[in-house]
Design a protein around this motif. Structure first.
Motif, mmCIF file in Angstrom:
data_model
loop_
_atom_site.group_PDB
_atom_site.id
_atom_site.type_symbol
_atom_site.label_atom_id
_atom_site.label_comp_id
_atom_site.label_asym_id
_atom_site.label_seq_id
_atom_site.Cartn_x
_atom_site.Cartn_y
_atom_site.Cartn_z
ATOM 1 N N VAL A 174 -2.550 4.800 4.542
ATOM 2 C CA VAL A 174 -2.669 3.645 5.433
ATOM 3 C C VAL A 174 -1.638 3.764 6.549
ATOM 4 C CG1 VAL A 174 -2.501 1.141 5.593
ATOM 5 C CG2 VAL A 174 -3.518 2.189 3.558
ATOM 6 N N ALA B 23 -8.102 -4.929 -1.213
ATOM 7 C CA ALA B 23 -7.534 -4.638 0.108
ATOM 8 C C ALA B 23 -8.210 -5.562 1.119
ATOM 9 C CB ALA B 23 -7.744 -3.168 0.481
ATOM 10 N N TRP C 102 -8.707 1.112 6.484
ATOM 11 C CA TRP C 102 -8.431 2.407 5.847
ATOM 12 C C TRP C 102 -9.044 2.441 4.456
ATOM 13 C CZ3 TRP C 102 -6.294 4.562 1.547
ATOM 14 C CH2 TRP C 102 -5.985 5.924 1.599
ATOM 15 N N SER D 154 4.244 2.184 6.366
ATOM 16 C CA SER D 154 3.259 3.178 6.802
ATOM 17 C C SER D 154 3.217 4.350 5.827
ATOM 18 C CB SER D 154 3.600 3.700 8.196
ATOM 19 O OG SER D 154 2.706 4.729 8.578
ATOM 20 N N ARG E 238 -4.085 -1.988 9.928
ATOM 21 C CA ARG E 238 -5.247 -1.124 9.685
ATOM 22 C C ARG E 238 -5.447 -0.818 8.204
ATOM 23 N NH1 ARG E 238 -4.022 3.656 13.883
ATOM 24 N NH2 ARG E 238 -1.862 2.975 13.510
ATOM 25 N N CYS E 239 -4.807 -1.598 7.373
ATOM 26 C CA CYS E 239 -4.874 -1.379 5.926
ATOM 27 C C CYS E 239 -6.297 -1.547 5.390
ATOM 28 C CB CYS E 239 -3.914 -2.331 5.227
ATOM 29 S SG CYS E 239 -3.984 -2.289 3.419
ATOM 30 N N CYS F 141 -3.086 -5.246 1.191
ATOM 31 C CA CYS F 141 -2.835 -5.366 2.629
ATOM 32 C C CYS F 141 -2.051 -6.633 2.961
ATOM 33 C CB CYS F 141 -4.163 -5.353 3.391
ATOM 34 S SG CYS F 141 -5.172 -3.890 3.087
ATOM 35 N N PHE G 270 0.815 -1.223 0.000
ATOM 36 C CA PHE G 270 0.000 0.000 0.000
ATOM 37 C C PHE G 270 0.845 1.268 0.000
ATOM 38 C CE2 PHE G 270 0.380 -1.416 4.499
ATOM 39 C CZ PHE G 270 1.080 -0.339 5.028
ATOM 40 N N ARG H 205 -0.010 -1.995 8.379
ATOM 41 C CA ARG H 205 -0.656 -3.095 7.678
ATOM 42 C C ARG H 205 -1.828 -3.684 8.456
ATOM 43 N NH1 ARG H 205 4.010 -7.862 7.806
ATOM 44 N NH2 ARG H 205 3.799 -8.449 10.010
#
Length: 665
Positions: A360, A330, A369, A353, A365-366, A343, A281, A363
């Motif tokens: 994002v 994702a 997001w 990050s 919270r990919c 992700c 990402f 990873r």
């Protein structure tokens, strides 16, 4: 940063291993080799391969200089990439009375080759030179949708320049022959087409542009393979376009799409999954947004945005909405489709990050997001399409017709979206509009940056590579699919639609029609209000017993059922106006029909507590009819009231009866 492509094959048999194959879309995707996660190892093998094949990797000339962003059309460069999400870019005004053309293309940006010692996007022997080079990948058979060629095999085809494999037992080119020395026949590799795919499509665009003179280009994304702009998000401030970014744009975009009719024409653009990173990402996707402020034709001011186009001399206008749909790749599970998951837990390092630029954060919270990006964009575009008063509403996004199908169907029927332009699937295809409630949608994923799904052919039905030419007027959009060789593959016609709940629809009362008493639509709506909502409220989401006749009619109109037209909303005068007394009488009569079984002779004791609804019996066995003692469940209209219907009552009894009554009434 070195960005040598992860699909680079290993040369020596001692180092080679079979490619792992994972399911991806409708075909096969070859995961990377042993060295893919180790950049230094990967580069060492590339150098060894070059020495073995007698290749010389020379320094590349003609790098583009770094550029400073500047205010464009009165809009200053953003400090953060998503600062302008939801922006309406300054109005485009197109004068004249000629036929107005628009081109559409996607998945077009090939591999760049070697730009600097730290920035190389190379997949096979010969891919070191300045791009574009077609990205090799798996191929499928068009009719069966089964894989016929693995990505590793296709890489071998490009690396060997199509030299045929002579070992009949060697299925992927690794057993007796070195990986890059032969090409499997099943791959359908055509060196005259596959190698030059992007340039071939661009050449046809140039020829067509001399005649059509398109006013702008709709670009559905995957602008730079494999993994977008080389680098990382946040490496370069939004006020600057780096040398690497400028070079990649120059080689893959600026130097390719030129000439009479194309020079200076705006490219209205979105990001594709490969632009975000492909399997990560954190590519330099923010630089694609920043490029808007250094280019005279690249327009991508945000992840989702709007362009209004006026044609004053022809008295019509167009609203174009550009959105991000990459939530589709994702995945919440980082182990799913690791080779293509934005992700991916395998390829996004723990420290990855894009938080510094609002992307994002990590990873873990990919997925959430990208889900929020989709939700925000979907809410925004629904409101925008709904309130649009333009003659046409067009939506451009990356993922193909069929993703989020119910969302786009609703956007068409209720809010008036007229055309959906997509890509991602690597071919040219017009979808059956009945799959989207009548919405016209086409896929233009054959721009040539990556190998087409199916082999190219010399027939006049070759949909492997190409673009679309649209002629837009006040009353219609004519769509023409153009192949890589200039052949017209097909033509289609689109008419505008005013959505049932849209602002434009409210201004067109003659386009609405509340169902007349006695019509098929009136009967089903009346039944729904009188009985259906009480017996099966789950069939009517968003409606209740107090909902209006028009609201119920909207349900059937949205679903394209029972011949229901778009009803007239409250406050809109239209003829005829429903007669309340007649309608109530019809509802009662229809309710009586529904509650009366063909042979119904239910007794006072029907549906007692002892007749519980179980899955033991079925109406297929018991038959539809009156209440019967001794059955574990019932197959008559009163069972709905008492809650003791057999599990298949609706399918076996109620729905067929309603259909017969509607047809015979």
């Amino acid at each position: 940063m070195v960005t040598t492509l992860w699909l680079l094959p290993v040369v020596f048999p001692a180092l080679a291993r079979l490619s792992q194959v994972v399911a991806f879309e409708e075909g096969l995707w070859s995961q990377d080799d042993t060295c893919a996660a180790n950049i230094s190892c990967d580069l060492s093998l590339r150098q060894l391969r070059s020495e073995r094949l007698g290749l010389v990797v020379e320094d590349v000339k003609g790098l583009a200089p770094e550029m400073d962003a500047k205010t464009t059309q009165g809009i200053p460069p953003p400090k953060m990439p998503f600062e302008y999400n939801g922006i309406e870019w300054p109005k485009m005004t197109i004068k004249g009375t000629k036929a107005m053309h628009v081109f559409a293309i996607g998945d077009w940006g090939g591999l760049a080759g070697k730009m600097t010692d730290d920035h190389m996007i190379i997949q096979y022997a010969g891919g070191d030179s300045p791009g574009p080079h077609t990205m090799a990948r798996y191929r499928i058979e068009e009719q069966t949708r089964k894989g016929i060629c693995l990505s590793g095999e296709m890489i071998n085809c490009f690396g060997s320049k199509g030299s045929k494999c002579h070992d009949p037992f060697d299925k992927i080119g690794y057993s007796l022959q070195a990986p890059e020395t032969c090409c499997q026949t099943a791959c359908g590799y055509d060196p005259e087409v596959d190698v030059h795919a992007q340039n071939l499509v661009a050449a046809q665009m140039k020829e067509r542009a001399k005649i059509s003179e398109p006013d702008y280009i709709l670009n559905v994304g995957d602008n730079f393979y494999w993994g977008g702009i080389s680098g990382k998000c946040g490496d370069t401030p939004m006020s600057v376009v780096s040398t690497v970014t400028a070079t990649q744009f120059k080689w893959i975009f600026e130097d390719i799409y030129t000439g009479e009719g194309l020079d200076g024409k705006p490219w209205l653009s979105v990001l594709g999954n490969h632009d975000w990173g492909g399997r990560t990402f954190n590519a330099a996707w923010d630089q694609q947004i920043a490029y808007t402020w250094v280019s005279d034709r690249w327009i991508m001011p945000a992840a989702y945005w709007k362009q209004h186009v006026e044609y004053p001399d022809l008295s019509f206008s167009v609203d174009i909405f550009l959105t991000d749909s990459n939530i589709i790749d994702a995945h919440a599970d980082p182990d799913v489709d690791a080779a293509s998951n934005l992700c991916s837990g395998q390829f996004n390092s723990p420290g990855s990050s894009c938080a510094s630029v609002g992307g994002v954060p990590d990873r873990n919270r990919c997925h959430s997001w990208f889900q929020k990006l989709w939700d925000d964009g979907a809410e925004w575009v629904t409101g925008q399409v709904d309130k649009s008063l333009a003659d046409w509403q067009i939506l451009v996004t990356h993922f193909p017709c069929g993703h989020k199908k119910d969302f786009y169907k609703k956007l068409h029927v209720r809010h008036g979206l007229d055309l959906l332009v997509t890509g991602h699937t690597h071919k040219q295809q017009m979808w059956d509009s009945s799959n989207l409630g009548g919405l016209t949608c086409f896929i233009t994923g054959g721009g040539g940056g990556i190998v087409a799904e199916s082999p190219p052919s010399m027939t006049n039905h070759d949909t492997a590579y190409g673009f679309y030419d649209l002629i837009i007027s006040k009353s219609s959009i004519d769509i023409e699919s153009i192949s890589w060789d200039g052949t017209t593959i097909g033509k289609w016609l689109v008419k505008p639609l005013s959505g049932s709940h849209s602002a434009k629809g409210a201004l067109e009362p003659d386009a609405c029609q509340t169902a007349l008493p006695g019509s098929k639509c009136h009967k089903i709506v009346s039944w729904a209000m009188e009985s259906g909502i009480h017996q099966h409220p789950e069939w009517f989401p968003g409606l209740n017993a107090t909902s209006s006749f028009e609201d119920f009619q909207h349900k059937y109109y949205d679903e394209k059922e029972q011949g229901c037209e778009r009803p007239c909303k409250a406050g809109v005068t239209s003829t005829p106006v429903r007669n309340p007394a007649a309608a109530n009488g019809t509802m009662r009569a229809f309710g009586d029909l529904v509650n009366k079984s063909d042979e119904d002779s239910e007794t006072q004791g029907a549906g007692q507590a002892g007749d519980s609804n179980t899955s033991i019996g079925s109406c297929e066995t018991y038959r539809c009819g009156p209440y019967a003692t001794g059955q574990s469940c019932q197959c008559n209209s009163k069972c709905v009231k008492y809650g003791n219907c057999c599990m298949d009552y609706v399918e076996r009894c109620l729905e067929p009866r309603l259909e017969r009554m509607i047809q015979n009434a």
